[in-house]
Write a protein that holds these residues in place. Structure first.
Motif: not given
Length: 239
Positions: A174-177, A59-60, A84-87, A46-48
């Motif tokens: 790359g996921g949805t890429f 994430a919550t 690690r990097n985006y939360y 969802a974030f990407n």
């Protein structure tokens, strides 16, 4: 040592044997392994895709499911790197700040945990053949994992490790890429597979099943003579 498992969605649904092999390795090393069956997604898809509110909701829940002082270990550099990097971005200036800080401290990708926390290299594994290693983008660039997996593979009895050209180049998933830009994704996967085959490798190994799933699709479609393996499956082989 207490370890909680974080099993990403696609590993749970498509490659559960890798999760079981990770447990096998951790228990061999004396870890007390537990699994919270309430866990779901970390929120990365969802974030990407730009749906940050929806990602934050997922994430919550993740923060609640993994509110622990135990180590948390995942067979994925991608999901580990995202948390690690985006939360921090998702929960910037929020009441969850301290929970995010704790989670980032306790969470490790599988090979990272073996080499940097347990300080082991030889698992007593055996796998006969030649292998080449693919650096996933997330493991390499978001988790800074480079030499650890190679050190682990170098200790596998019967396995010869050889480097392919452009080992650090993206495989094209790359996921949805892979959905949005299918021709480019396939071209990148083709290049990666043929670089691996050029080494004479029997096995193409990585920390990330997302990459391997993409590459294996190309391999099987073209009936190529190379096998993809997650490093947990390699380290659990032969014993």
């Amino acid at each position: 040592m207490n370890v909680q498992l974080f099993i990403p969605c696609f590993v749970d649904q498509l490659f559960p044997e890798t999760a079981f092999n990770m447990v096998k390795v951790l228990e061999k090393l004396g870890c007390n392994v537990s699994y919270n069956a309430n866990q779901t997604c970390c929120g990365q898809p969802a974030f990407n895709a730009g749906y940050w509110d929806e990602s934050r909701a997922v994430a919550t829940k993740f923060l609640k499911d993994f509110h622990t002082f135990d180590y948390i270990v995942a067979p994925s550099g991608s999901c580990t790197g995202f948390v690690r990097n985006y939360y921090g971005k998702l929960f910037d200036n929020s009441a969850a700040h301290n929970d995010v800080k704790l989670l980032r401290k306790q969470l490790y990708e599988f090979t990272e945990f073996l080499t940097e926390v347990l300080h082991v290299s030889d698992l007593g594994a055996t796998l006969n053949g030649v292998a080449t290693y693919h650096d996933s983008c997330a493991a390499l660039r978001e988790c800074h994992i480079k030499q650890g997996p190679r050190n682990l593979l170098s200790k596998v009895k019967g396995l010869e490790l050889t480097e392919m050209n452009d080992c650090e180049t993206c495989c094209g998933f790359g996921g949805t890429f892979a959905v949005k830009y299918e021709p480019i994704s396939i071209g990148m996967g083709e290049q990666k597979v043929h670089n691996a085959i050029a080494t004479g490798a029997d096995y193409l190994i990585s920390t990330d099943l997302s990459c391997l799933m993409h590459l294996d699709g190309y391999i099987k479609k073209h009936d190529l003579n190379i096998k993809t393996m997650h490093i947990a499956d390699v380290l659990a082989s032969g014993w």
